[in-house]
Design a protein around this motif. Sequence first.
Motif, PDB file in Angstrom:
ATOM      1  N   PHE A  35      10.129   5.522   9.278  1.00  0.00           N
ATOM      2  CA  PHE A  35       9.608   4.523  10.494  1.00  0.00           C
ATOM      3  C   PHE A  35       7.880   4.844  10.072  1.00  0.00           C
ATOM      4  O   PHE A  35       7.034   4.024   9.599  1.00  0.00           O
ATOM      5  N   VAL A  36       7.677   5.715  10.395  1.00  0.00           N
ATOM      6  CA  VAL A  36       6.295   6.684  10.674  1.00  0.00           C
ATOM      7  C   VAL A  36       6.091   6.505   9.396  1.00  0.00           C
ATOM      8  O   VAL A  36       4.269   6.076   9.343  1.00  0.00           O
ATOM      9  N   SER A  37       6.270   6.908   8.502  1.00  0.00           N
ATOM     10  CA  SER A  37       5.897   7.487   7.532  1.00  0.00           C
ATOM     11  C   SER A  37       5.332   6.083   6.202  1.00  0.00           C
ATOM     12  O   SER A  37       4.354   5.722   6.122  1.00  0.00           O
ATOM     13  N   PHE A  38       6.372   4.734   6.800  1.00  0.00           N
ATOM     14  CA  PHE A  38       6.552   3.430   6.235  1.00  0.00           C
ATOM     15  C   PHE A  38       5.390   2.935   6.733  1.00  0.00           C
ATOM     16  O   PHE A  38       4.337   2.539   5.876  1.00  0.00           O
ATOM     17  N   ILE A  39       4.612   3.379   8.211  1.00  0.00           N
ATOM     18  CA  ILE A  39       3.673   2.406   9.018  1.00  0.00           C
ATOM     19  C   ILE A  39       2.657   3.215   7.957  1.00  0.00           C
ATOM     20  O   ILE A  39       0.742   2.462   8.118  1.00  0.00           O
ATOM     21  N   ILE A  40       2.197   4.682   7.894  1.00  0.00           N
ATOM     22  CA  ILE A  40       1.001   5.456   8.039  1.00  0.00           C
ATOM     23  C   ILE A  40       1.226   4.599   6.278  1.00  0.00           C
ATOM     24  O   ILE A  40      -0.384   4.331   6.355  1.00  0.00           O
ATOM     25  N   ALA A  41       1.349   4.631   5.570  1.00  0.00           N
ATOM     26  CA  ALA A  41       2.054   4.093   4.170  1.00  0.00           C
ATOM     27  C   ALA A  41       1.101   2.771   4.068  1.00  0.00           C
ATOM     28  O   ALA A  41       0.312   2.448   3.518  1.00  0.00           O
ATOM     29  N   PHE A  42       1.174   1.815   5.222  1.00  0.00           N
ATOM     30  CA  PHE A  42       1.170   0.337   4.862  1.00  0.00           C
ATOM     31  C   PHE A  42      -0.142   0.616   5.367  1.00  0.00           C
ATOM     32  O   PHE A  42      -1.002  -0.243   4.750  1.00  0.00           O
ATOM     33  N   ILE A  43      -0.701   1.168   5.930  1.00  0.00           N
ATOM     34  CA  ILE A  43      -1.948   1.394   6.988  1.00  0.00           C
ATOM     35  C   ILE A  43      -3.083   2.378   5.739  1.00  0.00           C
ATOM     36  O   ILE A  43      -4.129   1.054   5.436  1.00  0.00           O
ATOM     37  N   PHE A  44      -2.450   2.662   5.498  1.00  0.00           N
ATOM     38  CA  PHE A  44      -2.926   3.203   3.392  1.00  0.00           C
ATOM     39  C   PHE A  44      -3.120   2.293   2.674  1.00  0.00           C
ATOM     40  O   PHE A  44      -4.617   1.969   1.934  1.00  0.00           O
ATOM     41  N   LEU A  45      -2.515   1.389   2.544  1.00  0.00           N
ATOM     42  CA  LEU A  45      -2.347   0.257   1.021  1.00  0.00           C
ATOM     43  C   LEU A  45      -3.684  -1.089   1.819  1.00  0.00           C
ATOM     44  O   LEU A  45      -4.124  -1.163   1.365  1.00  0.00           O
ATOM     45  N   LEU A  46      -3.337  -1.378   2.980  1.00  0.00           N
ATOM     46  CA  LEU A  46      -4.848  -2.106   4.113  1.00  0.00           C
ATOM     47  C   LEU A  46      -5.136  -1.868   3.445  1.00  0.00           C
ATOM     48  O   LEU A  46      -6.702  -2.007   3.407  1.00  0.00           O
ATOM     49  N   LEU A  47      -5.840  -0.075   3.995  1.00  0.00           N
ATOM     50  CA  LEU A  47      -7.262   0.301   3.541  1.00  0.00           C
ATOM     51  C   LEU A  47      -8.138   0.070   2.472  1.00  0.00           C
ATOM     52  O   LEU A  47      -8.811  -0.356   1.934  1.00  0.00           O
ATOM     53  N   LEU A  48      -6.782   0.591   1.171  1.00  0.00           N
ATOM     54  CA  LEU A  48      -6.631  -0.243   0.072  1.00  0.00           C
ATOM     55  C   LEU A  48      -7.174  -1.228  -0.494  1.00  0.00           C
ATOM     56  O   LEU A  48      -8.354  -1.322  -1.492  1.00  0.00           O
ATOM     57  N   VAL A  49      -6.499  -2.086  -0.241  1.00  0.00           N
ATOM     58  CA  VAL A  49      -7.425  -3.514  -0.068  1.00  0.00           C
ATOM     59  C   VAL A  49      -8.526  -3.750   0.218  1.00  0.00           C
ATOM     60  O   VAL A  49      -9.292  -4.936  -0.559  1.00  0.00           O
ATOM     61  N   PHE A  50      -8.842  -3.400   1.305  1.00  0.00           N
ATOM     62  CA  PHE A  50     -10.227  -4.018   1.902  1.00  0.00           C
ATOM     63  C   PHE A  50     -11.120  -2.823   0.533  1.00  0.00           C
ATOM     64  O   PHE A  50     -12.781  -3.871   0.788  1.00  0.00           O
ATOM     65  N   ILE A  51     -10.658  -1.716  -0.022  1.00  0.00           N
ATOM     66  CA  ILE A  51     -11.795  -1.316  -0.224  1.00  0.00           C
ATOM     67  C   ILE A  51     -11.956  -1.817  -1.875  1.00  0.00           C
ATOM     68  O   ILE A  51     -13.258  -1.759  -2.115  1.00  0.00           O
ATOM     69  N   THR A  52     -10.666  -1.815  -2.524  1.00  0.00           N
ATOM     70  CA  THR A  52     -10.803  -2.697  -3.086  1.00  0.00           C
ATOM     71  C   THR A  52     -10.616  -4.105  -4.606  1.00  0.00           C
ATOM     72  O   THR A  52     -11.291  -3.970  -5.426  1.00  0.00           O
ATOM     73  N   GLU A  53     -10.595  -4.819  -3.003  1.00  0.00           N
ATOM     74  CA  GLU A  53     -10.504  -6.294  -3.647  1.00  0.00           C
ATOM     75  C   GLU A  53     -11.529  -7.025  -2.528  1.00  0.00           C
ATOM     76  O   GLU A  53     -11.821  -6.784  -1.811  1.00  0.00           O
ATOM     77  N   GLN A  54     -12.040  -8.163  -3.237  1.00  0.00           N
ATOM     78  CA  GLN A  54     -12.937  -8.978  -2.857  1.00  0.00           C
ATOM     79  C   GLN A  54     -12.029 -10.127  -2.240  1.00  0.00           C
ATOM     80  O   GLN A  54     -12.727 -10.840  -0.897  1.00  0.00           O
ATOM     81  N   ASN A  55     -10.953 -10.287  -2.695  1.00  0.00           N
ATOM     82  CA  ASN A  55      -9.743 -11.511  -2.262  1.00  0.00           C
ATOM     83  C   ASN A  55      -9.387 -10.496  -0.966  1.00  0.00           C
ATOM     84  O   ASN A  55      -7.460 -10.447  -1.799  1.00  0.00           O
ATOM     85  N   PRO A 193      -1.166  -4.933  -7.082  1.00  0.00           N
ATOM     86  CA  PRO A 193      -0.769  -4.240  -7.213  1.00  0.00           C
ATOM     87  C   PRO A 193      -0.579  -3.509  -5.835  1.00  0.00           C
ATOM     88  O   PRO A 193       0.492  -3.321  -5.198  1.00  0.00           O
ATOM     89  N   VAL A 194      -2.001  -3.668  -5.909  1.00  0.00           N
ATOM     90  CA  VAL A 194      -1.847  -2.984  -4.388  1.00  0.00           C
ATOM     91  C   VAL A 194      -1.326  -3.866  -3.315  1.00  0.00           C
ATOM     92  O   VAL A 194      -0.740  -3.782  -2.194  1.00  0.00           O
ATOM     93  N   LYS A 195      -1.691  -4.940  -3.117  1.00  0.00           N
ATOM     94  CA  LYS A 195      -1.225  -6.495  -2.293  1.00  0.00           C
ATOM     95  C   LYS A 195       0.513  -6.383  -2.497  1.00  0.00           C
ATOM     96  O   LYS A 195       1.037  -6.680  -1.432  1.00  0.00           O
ATOM     97  N   ALA A 196       1.012  -5.981  -3.614  1.00  0.00           N
ATOM     98  CA  ALA A 196       2.760  -6.493  -3.281  1.00  0.00           C
ATOM     99  C   ALA A 196       3.051  -5.065  -3.402  1.00  0.00           C
ATOM    100  O   ALA A 196       3.889  -4.810  -2.290  1.00  0.00           O
ATOM    101  N   ALA A 197       2.194  -3.525  -3.022  1.00  0.00           N
ATOM    102  CA  ALA A 197       3.100  -2.556  -2.278  1.00  0.00           C
ATOM    103  C   ALA A 197       2.607  -3.063  -0.807  1.00  0.00           C
ATOM    104  O   ALA A 197       3.933  -2.813   0.241  1.00  0.00           O
ATOM    105  N   VAL A 198       2.082  -3.467  -0.646  1.00  0.00           N
ATOM    106  CA  VAL A 198       1.422  -3.939   1.118  1.00  0.00           C
ATOM    107  C   VAL A 198       2.700  -4.614   1.645  1.00  0.00           C
ATOM    108  O   VAL A 198       3.722  -4.474   2.502  1.00  0.00           O
ATOM    109  N   ILE A 199       2.849  -5.743   0.348  1.00  0.00           N
ATOM    110  CA  ILE A 199       3.989  -6.522   0.957  1.00  0.00           C
ATOM    111  C   ILE A 199       5.173  -5.548   0.726  1.00  0.00           C
ATOM    112  O   ILE A 199       6.138  -6.144   1.863  1.00  0.00           O
TER     113      ILE A 199
END
Length: 314
Positions: A35-55, A193-199
């Motif tokens: 559960f903790v590992s999934f949350i950390i992964a989710f936060i990491f992917l959210l950061l990737l979205v903000f860094i790599t995505e314009q929308n 693919p980043v947003k797909a991983a977030v979902i």
Amino acid sequence: MFILLGILMGLGLPLQTGINARLTHKLGSPYNASFVSFIIAFIFLLLLVFITEQNYSIPFGELAGEPLWIWMGGVCGVIFLTGNIVLFARLGGVQTVIFPVLGQILMGLIIDNFGLFYAPQTDLTLLRVLGAILVLLGVINVVMAKKTPDNNLLNKPKRQHTLLWQIFGIIAGMLSTVQTAVNGHLGIILASPVKAAVISFIIGIALLAVICVIILLQRKTVPALRIEPRRRENYPWWIWLGGILGGLFVLTNAYLSNIIGTGMTIIAILIGSTSGGLIIDCFGLLGSERKPVGMRQIFGIIIMIIGAAAIKLF
């Protein structure tokens, strides 16, 4: 180049397993650690979205018209993850590796042959089947060569319903491959693919939360997450990095499955993960016991590479 990326990502899988094992010891439960590992992964992917995505938004209106199976990725990932935990206690380490791997390879060939989940279609040929068999034999050769108390595949586990658990292991492996294909198509829909991983991780977190609550209610314990172990121990900082590796793994799967196919993506990751396990054993990484790597294990890796070449070239 893309196959090398899959192998490189596969190298991180045994690292993630070792890291999560230490996190499990700290948190007192493999489900809490997941559960903790999934949350950390989710936060990491959210950061990737903000860094790599314009929308940053997710077009849920477009997703509403898609098949319901586009939401299966996170569910399949959780079943595979928790399934391995359950299988290890009932079948031992060797069979916990072999039967899910068999399911992964089988489902990869099926998805590619029929173009399921809108994956790129590749005809199933005799050479591709032989290649898949070589990969499986390579995995068995490496795993069986490890000197563990349960390294005899023919040993009869003490628990009952062994055949049912072995079938479940195959199904869990197949679901892992389904996750790769589903997230790959979801990445195309979202053009990311980043947003797909977030979902996928959002769904996984919700399901794991339900599992943890059910387990806690059954045990009639009050704390939802025991952060401190019974004995005070110093844990390395890297025990929190498993989620990042997990996030990268799901992201890479979603990206590669639309380029080299689901089956080839799974094969490349299997080669990487098997090789990574040998590297950890050889150098005693992550605090594990140092174990020499024998020629039989190296031969197993070579067989896997030959099998992968047969699948890719034919």
